[in-house]
Design an enzyme around this catalytic site. Structure first.
Site, PDB file in Angstrom:
ATOM      1  N   ARG A 195      -3.495   5.710   1.023  1.00 40.43           N
ATOM      2  CA  ARG A 195      -4.136   6.832   1.708  1.00 40.43           C
ATOM      3  C   ARG A 195      -3.266   7.596   2.686  1.00 40.43           C
ATOM      4  O   ARG A 195      -3.640   8.673   3.127  1.00 40.43           O
ATOM      5  CB  ARG A 195      -5.386   6.325   2.452  1.00 40.43           C
ATOM      6  N   ARG A 204      -8.012  11.521  -4.525  1.00 39.01           N
ATOM      7  CA  ARG A 204      -9.166  10.738  -4.065  1.00 39.01           C
ATOM      8  C   ARG A 204     -10.370  11.639  -3.753  1.00 39.01           C
ATOM      9  O   ARG A 204     -11.517  11.235  -3.916  1.00 39.01           O
ATOM     10  CB  ARG A 204      -8.751   9.955  -2.821  1.00 39.01           C
ATOM     11  N   TYR A 235     -14.675 -12.272  -0.223  1.00 41.83           N
ATOM     12  CA  TYR A 235     -15.341 -10.976  -0.428  1.00 41.83           C
ATOM     13  C   TYR A 235     -16.601 -11.136  -1.284  1.00 41.83           C
ATOM     14  O   TYR A 235     -17.603 -10.452  -1.072  1.00 41.83           O
ATOM     15  CB  TYR A 235     -14.392  -9.975  -1.088  1.00 41.83           C
ATOM     16  N   ARG A 288       0.823  -1.223   0.000  1.00 40.08           N
ATOM     17  CA  ARG A 288       0.000   0.000   0.000  1.00 40.08           C
ATOM     18  C   ARG A 288       0.853   1.267   0.000  1.00 40.08           C
ATOM     19  O   ARG A 288       0.450   2.285   0.565  1.00 40.08           O
ATOM     20  CB  ARG A 288      -0.968   0.035   1.194  1.00 40.08           C
ATOM     21  N   ASP A 345      -6.806  -2.993  -7.401  1.00 40.97           N
ATOM     22  CA  ASP A 345      -7.283  -3.699  -6.209  1.00 40.97           C
ATOM     23  C   ASP A 345      -7.568  -5.158  -6.549  1.00 40.97           C
ATOM     24  O   ASP A 345      -7.875  -5.481  -7.702  1.00 40.97           O
ATOM     25  CB  ASP A 345      -8.553  -3.048  -5.656  1.00 40.97           C
TER      26      ASP A 345
HETATM   27  O1  1CP Z   1       0.160   0.641  -3.052  1.00 39.80           O
HETATM   28  C1  1CP Z   1      -0.506  -0.386  -3.242  1.00 39.80           C
HETATM   29  O2  1CP Z   1      -0.240  -1.478  -2.696  1.00 39.80           O
HETATM   30  C2  1CP Z   1      -1.608  -0.242  -4.244  1.00 39.80           C
HETATM   31  C3  1CP Z   1      -2.391  -1.334  -4.723  1.00 39.80           C
HETATM   32  C4  1CP Z   1      -3.350  -2.112  -3.783  1.00 39.80           C
HETATM   33  C5  1CP Z   1      -3.244  -3.464  -3.461  1.00 39.80           C
HETATM   34  C6  1CP Z   1      -2.075  -4.390  -3.778  1.00 39.80           C
HETATM   35  C7  1CP Z   1      -4.569  -1.655  -3.228  1.00 39.80           C
HETATM   36  C8  1CP Z   1      -5.071  -0.264  -3.313  1.00 39.80           C
HETATM   37  N1  1CP Z   1      -5.217  -2.724  -2.668  1.00 39.80           N
HETATM   38  C9  1CP Z   1      -4.421  -3.837  -2.778  1.00 39.80           C
HETATM   39  C10 1CP Z   1      -4.711  -5.221  -2.371  1.00 39.80           C
HETATM   40  C11 1CP Z   1      -5.891  -5.521  -1.519  1.00 39.80           C
HETATM   41  N2  1CP Z   1      -7.139  -4.975  -1.577  1.00 39.80           N
HETATM   42  C12 1CP Z   1      -5.901  -6.545  -0.542  1.00 39.80           C
HETATM   43  C13 1CP Z   1      -4.737  -7.462  -0.271  1.00 39.80           C
HETATM   44  C14 1CP Z   1      -3.704  -6.804   0.557  1.00 39.80           C
HETATM   45  C15 1CP Z   1      -4.103  -6.434   1.949  1.00 39.80           C
HETATM   46  O3  1CP Z   1      -4.463  -7.360   2.698  1.00 39.80           O
HETATM   47  O4  1CP Z   1      -4.032  -5.257   2.272  1.00 39.80           O
HETATM   48  C16 1CP Z   1      -7.168  -6.568   0.045  1.00 39.80           C
HETATM   49  C17 1CP Z   1      -7.666  -7.489   1.140  1.00 39.80           C
HETATM   50  C18 1CP Z   1      -7.951  -5.575  -0.624  1.00 39.80           C
HETATM   51  C19 1CP Z   1      -9.379  -5.267  -0.377  1.00 39.80           C
HETATM   52  C20 1CP Z   1      -9.508  -3.832  -0.035  1.00 39.80           C
HETATM   53  N3  1CP Z   1      -9.498  -2.827  -0.944  1.00 39.80           N
HETATM   54  C21 1CP Z   1      -9.529  -3.247   1.256  1.00 39.80           C
HETATM   55  C22 1CP Z   1      -9.444  -3.999   2.569  1.00 39.80           C
HETATM   56  C23 1CP Z   1     -10.787  -4.152   3.188  1.00 39.80           C
HETATM   57  C24 1CP Z   1     -10.773  -5.115   4.346  1.00 39.80           C
HETATM   58  O5  1CP Z   1     -11.538  -6.076   4.250  1.00 39.80           O
HETATM   59  O6  1CP Z   1      -9.995  -4.914   5.299  1.00 39.80           O
HETATM   60  C25 1CP Z   1      -9.589  -1.857   1.092  1.00 39.80           C
HETATM   61  C26 1CP Z   1      -9.684  -0.793   2.143  1.00 39.80           C
HETATM   62  C27 1CP Z   1      -9.565  -1.619  -0.310  1.00 39.80           C
HETATM   63  C28 1CP Z   1      -9.541  -0.296  -0.995  1.00 39.80           C
HETATM   64  C29 1CP Z   1      -8.191   0.167  -1.409  1.00 39.80           C
HETATM   65  N4  1CP Z   1      -7.340  -0.576  -2.208  1.00 39.80           N
HETATM   66  C30 1CP Z   1      -6.205   0.135  -2.444  1.00 39.80           C
HETATM   67  C31 1CP Z   1      -6.324   1.406  -1.774  1.00 39.80           C
HETATM   68  C32 1CP Z   1      -5.304   2.517  -1.819  1.00 39.80           C
HETATM   69  C33 1CP Z   1      -7.571   1.404  -1.130  1.00 39.80           C
HETATM   70  C34 1CP Z   1      -8.180   2.570  -0.356  1.00 39.80           C
HETATM   71  C35 1CP Z   1      -9.342   3.079  -1.104  1.00 39.80           C
HETATM   72  C36 1CP Z   1      -9.785   4.479  -0.757  1.00 39.80           C
HETATM   73  O7  1CP Z   1      -9.064   5.422  -1.111  1.00 39.80           O
HETATM   74  O8  1CP Z   1     -10.875   4.604  -0.225  1.00 39.80           O
END
Ligand code: 1CP
Length: 349
Positions: free
Chosen positions: A35, A44, A162, A31, A87
């Site tokens: 954010r 965003r 999910y 990540r 994502d």
């Molecule tokens: O910098 C990076 O790593 C960018 C790419 C990236 C990746 C590899 C994002 C951006 N998401 C992910 C993978 C991801 N997404 C995972 C696997 C890694 C992990 O466990 O963190 C998972 C479970 C998700 C699902 C997801 N998408 C969540 C988690 C929800 C939960 O159940 O806890 C969230 C919050 C997102 C949204 C998201 N994805 C990425 C960002 C920057 C965001 C935030 C979105 C926003 O701005 O509102």
């Protein structure tokens, strides 16, 4: 080894091949483009998350952090690899589940898989063309970047969870109910997802990513026999299909518990959660790259605490030709920029 290197910065890819003898530890953070960065939050505030992901110019900007715009992490922090801004849930979105990201709730699917009877909705042999923005984004990024680019996908179990839960869930109980009551239907779902994931990753590789990471964040919801029977065979299938072209790093919050099982399906690297003792893992797996596993919670602590823990990890893996420094899980949105700066300084010292 088949993986070609065509970058000025080769530390990350050589560590993946266990050939990094440069003395420099490659570093990137899960990540890293998210954010915690003010410039991410600025973009965003003008776009929905899906708009950002699906607009190649925006997704490229967030991934590559171009030098013209003020502080961006690849330039500011000099990470040794970039990761595609996207994502793991864009694949189920493309299968028609209707993904939105809502303030506080996180990801929400409008049309989750409520029962095994819903499987017919997502059954298809080839990727939907609406994912074409992904190779377009990767091509834009590759033109700008001088470090390797990591592509990624969710592992079938985590993505399935999910799709069944309809969003974030604490205990994955709906998913576990499927696993227990309908193992055959669950296997069918895993089969559909693994076949599409292979195509999805191959599409990223064809567009130019240099390595891929497979995220199985919630695998720890499974017992080891469930993991062996219902999840691991599909992970193995994906790795076997992808590894001939690029290295695969496997990540889960349960890598410590499942280390032996995961080692058995031969990813090029394992990205460990905070619980692992990396030096012990190295003794158990001399032939795999090891990535990890700084506790992202510590980035919310004092500078001294950050330095101390970074030093401990670096000392424990000193000189290891297959070590990549990363976090044990994604960086928290609340993390101060100064904390990231301190961490990187300490690792680079
Ligand atoms: O910098 C990076 O790593 C960018 C790419 C990236 C990746 C590899 C994002 C951006 N998401 C992910 C993978 C991801 N997404 C995972 C696997 C890694 C992990 O466990 O963190 C998972 C479970 C998700 C699902 C997801 N998408 C969540 C988690 C929800 C939960 O159940 O806890 C969230 C919050 C997102 C949204 C998201 N994805 C990425 C960002 C920057 C965001 C935030 C979105 C926003 O701005 O509102």
């Amino acid at each position: 080894m088949p993986f070609a290197i065509a970058h000025k910065n080769t530390h990350f890819l050589s560590a993946l091949r266990l050939e990094n003898r440069s003395g420099k530890i490659p570093l990137w953070l899960m990540r890293q483009a998210g954010r915690y960065l003010p410039e991410y939050r600025a973009i965003r505030s003008r776009h929905s998350f899906m708009e950002m992901v699906q607009t190649p110019k925006i997704a490229c900007e967030i991934t590559t952090q171009p030098i013209e715009t003020p502080p961006q992490p690849i330039r500011r922090f000099q990470f040794d690899a970039a990761i595609l801004f996207s994502d793991i849930l864009v694949l189920p979105d493309a299968l028609g589940l209707g993904l939105t990201f809502e303030e506080k709730l996180g990801p929400v699917f409008k049309y989750p898989l409520k029962t095994p009877l819903d499987l017919h909705r997502i059954e298809q042999d080839t990727l939907p063309p609406c994912l074409d923005y992904i190779p377009e984004t990767i091509e834009l990024i590759k033109n700008k970047l001088d470090v390797p680019l990591i592509g990624f996908a969710g592992a079938p179990f985590t993505v399935a969870s999910y799709m069944i839960e309809g969003g974030t869930s604490k205990n994955l109980l709906k998913t576990k109910k499927w696993v227990v009551n309908n193992p055959q239907a669950f296997k069918k779902l895993m089969e559909i997802l693994s076949d599409l994931t292979i195509q999805y990753l191959q599409m990223q590789i064809n567009a130019g990513v240099n390595a891929v990471q497979l995220f199985d964040t919630w695998a720890g919801a499974l017992s080891s026999s469930q993991m062996k029977e219902l999840s691991l065979p599909y992970i193995e299938k994906i790795i076997r299909a992808i590894e001939p072209s690029v290295p695969v790093i496997f990540f889960s919050k349960a890598c410590s518990s499942f280390a032996e099982l995961i080692k058995g399906v031969n990813p090029q690297g394992i990205s460990f959660d905070i619980n692992a003792d990396l030096r012990r893992m190295r003794e158990d797996m001399p032939h795999l790259a090891i990535q990890g596993n700084f506790d992202p919670d510590i980035l919310l602590g004092s500078q001294e605490a950050i330095r101390k823990e970074a030093r401990r990890i670096v000392d424990s893996m000193q000189g290891d030709p297959g070590f990549i420094f990363n976090l044990g899980h994604g960086i928290h949105p609340e993390t101060p920029i100064a904390a990231v700066q301190t961490l990187i300084e300490e690792v680079r010292r």
